[in-house]
Scaffold this active site. Structure first.
Site, mmCIF file in Angstrom:
data_model
loop_
_atom_site.group_PDB
_atom_site.id
_atom_site.type_symbol
_atom_site.label_atom_id
_atom_site.label_comp_id
_atom_site.label_asym_id
_atom_site.label_seq_id
_atom_site.Cartn_x
_atom_site.Cartn_y
_atom_site.Cartn_z
ATOM 1 N N CYS A 53 29.022 22.902 -60.085
ATOM 2 C CA CYS A 53 28.180 21.884 -59.444
ATOM 3 C C CYS A 53 28.865 21.277 -58.221
ATOM 4 O O CYS A 53 30.049 20.934 -58.252
ATOM 5 C CB CYS A 53 27.862 20.789 -60.458
ATOM 6 N N CYS A 57 30.811 13.853 -59.598
ATOM 7 C CA CYS A 57 30.787 12.813 -60.641
ATOM 8 C C CYS A 57 32.137 12.818 -61.367
ATOM 9 O O CYS A 57 32.526 13.850 -61.934
ATOM 10 C CB CYS A 57 29.669 13.070 -61.636
ATOM 11 N N CYS A 60 32.734 14.340 -64.972
ATOM 12 C CA CYS A 60 32.088 15.589 -65.376
ATOM 13 C C CYS A 60 32.970 16.827 -65.257
ATOM 14 O O CYS A 60 33.634 17.053 -64.242
ATOM 15 C CB CYS A 60 30.820 15.785 -64.560
ATOM 16 N N CYS A 97 16.970 19.135 -75.691
ATOM 17 C CA CYS A 97 17.258 18.695 -74.320
ATOM 18 C C CYS A 97 18.071 19.763 -73.597
ATOM 19 O O CYS A 97 19.163 20.120 -74.022
ATOM 20 C CB CYS A 97 18.029 17.386 -74.378
ATOM 21 N N CYS A 129 13.034 17.934 -73.417
ATOM 22 C CA CYS A 129 13.632 17.084 -72.396
ATOM 23 C C CYS A 129 14.475 17.977 -71.499
ATOM 24 O O CYS A 129 15.028 18.976 -71.960
ATOM 25 C CB CYS A 129 14.502 16.029 -73.070
ATOM 26 N N CYS A 189 14.260 9.244 -69.772
ATOM 27 C CA CYS A 189 15.453 9.033 -70.591
ATOM 28 C C CYS A 189 16.554 8.650 -69.621
ATOM 29 O O CYS A 189 16.950 9.462 -68.780
ATOM 30 C CB CYS A 189 15.804 10.320 -71.342
ATOM 31 N N ARG A 261 19.981 5.768 -77.856
ATOM 32 C CA ARG A 261 20.693 6.956 -78.337
ATOM 33 C C ARG A 261 22.202 6.774 -78.280
ATOM 34 O O ARG A 261 22.770 6.540 -77.210
ATOM 35 C CB ARG A 261 20.273 8.191 -77.529
HETATM 36 N N1 SAM Z 1 23.364 17.486 -63.398
HETATM 37 C C1 SAM Z 1 22.484 16.622 -64.047
HETATM 38 C C2 SAM Z 1 22.696 15.197 -63.672
HETATM 39 O O1 SAM Z 1 23.728 14.831 -63.126
HETATM 40 O O2 SAM Z 1 21.799 14.372 -63.930
HETATM 41 C C3 SAM Z 1 22.446 16.754 -65.550
HETATM 42 C C4 SAM Z 1 23.664 16.964 -66.396
HETATM 43 S S1 SAM Z 1 24.757 15.579 -66.580
HETATM 44 C C5 SAM Z 1 26.117 16.402 -67.331
HETATM 45 C C6 SAM Z 1 23.989 14.497 -67.762
HETATM 46 C C7 SAM Z 1 24.697 13.192 -68.100
HETATM 47 O O3 SAM Z 1 25.745 13.426 -69.041
HETATM 48 C C8 SAM Z 1 25.400 12.433 -66.998
HETATM 49 O O4 SAM Z 1 24.524 11.663 -66.250
HETATM 50 C C9 SAM Z 1 26.352 11.561 -67.765
HETATM 51 O O5 SAM Z 1 25.753 10.309 -68.040
HETATM 52 C C10 SAM Z 1 26.617 12.324 -69.057
HETATM 53 N N2 SAM Z 1 28.007 12.805 -69.099
HETATM 54 C C11 SAM Z 1 28.512 13.861 -68.437
HETATM 55 N N3 SAM Z 1 29.826 14.020 -68.682
HETATM 56 C C12 SAM Z 1 30.183 13.030 -69.526
HETATM 57 C C13 SAM Z 1 31.409 12.640 -70.137
HETATM 58 N N4 SAM Z 1 32.550 13.299 -69.896
HETATM 59 N N5 SAM Z 1 31.425 11.575 -70.954
HETATM 60 C C14 SAM Z 1 30.272 10.901 -71.195
HETATM 61 N N6 SAM Z 1 29.085 11.214 -70.646
HETATM 62 C C15 SAM Z 1 29.029 12.260 -69.817
HETATM 63 C C1 DTB Z 2 23.320 11.870 -71.904
HETATM 64 O O1 DTB Z 2 23.195 10.678 -71.580
HETATM 65 N N1 DTB Z 2 24.345 12.370 -72.573
HETATM 66 C C2 DTB Z 2 24.201 13.793 -72.742
HETATM 67 C C3 DTB Z 2 22.786 14.048 -72.177
HETATM 68 N N2 DTB Z 2 22.440 12.790 -71.630
HETATM 69 C C4 DTB Z 2 22.534 15.149 -71.243
HETATM 70 C C5 DTB Z 2 25.306 14.567 -72.112
HETATM 71 C C6 DTB Z 2 26.656 14.243 -72.656
HETATM 72 C C7 DTB Z 2 27.661 15.121 -72.041
HETATM 73 C C8 DTB Z 2 29.029 14.894 -72.574
HETATM 74 C C9 DTB Z 2 30.062 15.695 -71.890
HETATM 75 C C10 DTB Z 2 29.926 17.184 -72.018
HETATM 76 O O2 DTB Z 2 29.688 17.698 -73.134
HETATM 77 O O3 DTB Z 2 30.107 17.866 -71.000
HETATM 78 FE FE1 SF4 Z 3 26.938 17.949 -61.419
HETATM 79 FE FE2 SF4 Z 3 28.109 17.031 -63.604
HETATM 80 FE FE3 SF4 Z 3 27.374 15.336 -61.700
HETATM 81 FE FE4 SF4 Z 3 25.485 16.556 -63.182
HETATM 82 S S1 SF4 Z 3 27.003 15.099 -63.895
HETATM 83 S S2 SF4 Z 3 25.493 16.303 -60.954
HETATM 84 S S3 SF4 Z 3 26.496 18.557 -63.520
HETATM 85 S S4 SF4 Z 3 28.940 16.948 -61.496
#
Ligand code: SAM
Ligand code: DTB
Ligand code: SF4
Length: 321
Positions: A53, A57, A60, A97, A129, A189, A261
């Site tokens: 990606c 963030c 992530c 989801c 979702c 959500c 959640r």
């Molecule tokens: N790329 C899309 C976006 O950014 O909306 C969808 C995937 S993103 C991984 C979905 C959500 O997962 C993020 O907005 C974040 O709130 C949560 N998330 C991702 N990595 C995480 C982490 N290491 N710990 C907790 N929550 C996480």
């Molecule tokens: C949300 O708020 N938490 C979920 C879902 N929406 C998509 C994602 C959590 C991701 C946790 C880190 C990972 O597994 O990469």
């Molecule tokens: Fe990309 Fe992860 Fe950010 Fe979603 S949360 S936009 S997958 S870097």
């Protein structure tokens, strides 16, 4: 969804900062007024496209800007996803989801495949979702037509702290997609993550913004940061379970009708800590061995905990087709 009461920041702050047990008690009462406190919705998360990606963030694992140990995976086949959804349903999930790494949805072949996945999963009678990044109006309408029930797009934190979390997009970008989702008649959500170096006020600001959206969230995921090696947030200490509990309870009171959640970070909570979160109004979880890229608590442990607490998985809501 019925609009929640119009909370002021002061009111939310007052809720959030009251003595913890009073807050939990109040949240538990609100919860019982609007929900069956013996039921928790079990949801399954599936990463359908992983890594690579372009966004940065800080939390992530999937960003190309970071060095997390992650196997990139192109978009999964529709059949494979449908088989996994079937499996999730058989295991008691009522919501499926699908998450894809990426800044935004593009009008390409991948999107055509995702539309097919949405149709197929909805056809299984599951609430579908998706979380696919930024979305435009015509894309939202196609997903809606295909049977999409909800779209996950988190604001993650308060506006003031957001720039410390990600630099490649703005809070307003997030709000624009959220508006697009609401306009298309898709259930929202939207929630956040605790433990990204934010102050209490940032958490209060997040709840304030969420409660004033023109289409407020029907589902509010509260995540605790899962610190992932190779990301800029790898060294942030774990958030205290008490903070998570406080946030869940406040969220329940601000959004009496929504699902709250207990999301990422649950696997590092003790059973008693999770029990407290359910008492404070959390009524939805992600079940399974894996979230998107990190380990989940596993279904066996979830069922064991449900047994101890007298909880049962929520029945299907009839939102699939
Ligand atoms: N790329 C899309 C976006 O950014 O909306 C969808 C995937 S993103 C991984 C979905 C959500 O997962 C993020 O907005 C974040 O709130 C949560 N998330 C991702 N990595 C995480 C982490 N290491 N710990 C907790 N929550 C996480
Ligand atoms: C949300 O708020 N938490 C979920 C879902 N929406 C998509 C994602 C959590 C991701 C946790 C880190 C990972 O597994 O990469
Ligand atoms: Fe990309 Fe992860 Fe950010 Fe979603 S949360 S936009 S997958 S870097």
């Amino acid at each position: 969804m019925q609009k929640p009461k119009s909370w002021t920041k002061e009111e939310i702050s007052h809720l959030y900062r009251q003595p913890l047990l009073d807050l939990v008690f109040e949240a538990a009462q609100v919860h019982r007024q609007y929900h069956d406190s013996k039921e928790v919705q079990v949801c399954t998360l599936q990463s359908i496209k992983t890594g690579g990606c372009a966004e940065d963030c800080g939390y992530c694992s999937q960003s190309v800007h970071h060095q997390a140990n992650l196997e990139r995976q192109k978009l999964m086949d529709v059949d494979k996803v449908l088989a996994l959804a079937q499996e999730a349903k058989a295991g008691g999930s009522t919501r499926f989801c699908m998450g894809a790494a990426g800044r935004q949805v593009r009008d390409d072949e991948d999107f055509e495949q995702i539309v097919k996945m949405v149709k197929g999963v909805s056809g299984l009678g599951l609430e579908v979702c998706c979380t696919l990044g930024m979305l435009e109006d015509h894309q939202a309408l196609r997903l809606k037509e295909a049977g999409l029930h909800a779209y996950n797009h988190n604001l993650d934190t308060g506006e003031k702290h957001y720039a410390k979390v990600v630099s490649t997009r703005t809070y307003q970008d997030r709000l624009d997609t959220i508006e697009t989702v609401g306009k298309a008649g898709i259930s929202l959500c939207c929630g956040g993550i605790l433990g990204m170096g934010e102050e209490e006020q940032d958490r209060i600001d997040l709840l304030y913004t969420l409660s004033h959206l023109s289409h407020p969230p029907e589902s509010v995921p509260i995540n605790a940061l899962v610190p992932i090696e190779g990301t800029p947030m790898q060294d942030l200490g774990k958030v205290e379970a008490f903070d998570l509990l406080r946030m869940i309870a406040t969220t329940r009171i601000v959004f009496p009708l929504s699902k709250v959640r207990l999301s990422a970070g649950r696997e590092s909570l003790s059973e008693m800590e999770q029990a407290f979160c359910f008492l404070a109004g959390a009524n939805s979880i992600f079940s399974g061995d894996k979230l998107l890229t990190t380990p989940g608590q596993g279904q066996a442990a979830d069922l064991q905990l449900f047994g101890k607490l007298g909880l049962s998985p929520m029945k299907p809501t009839g939102h699939g087709h």
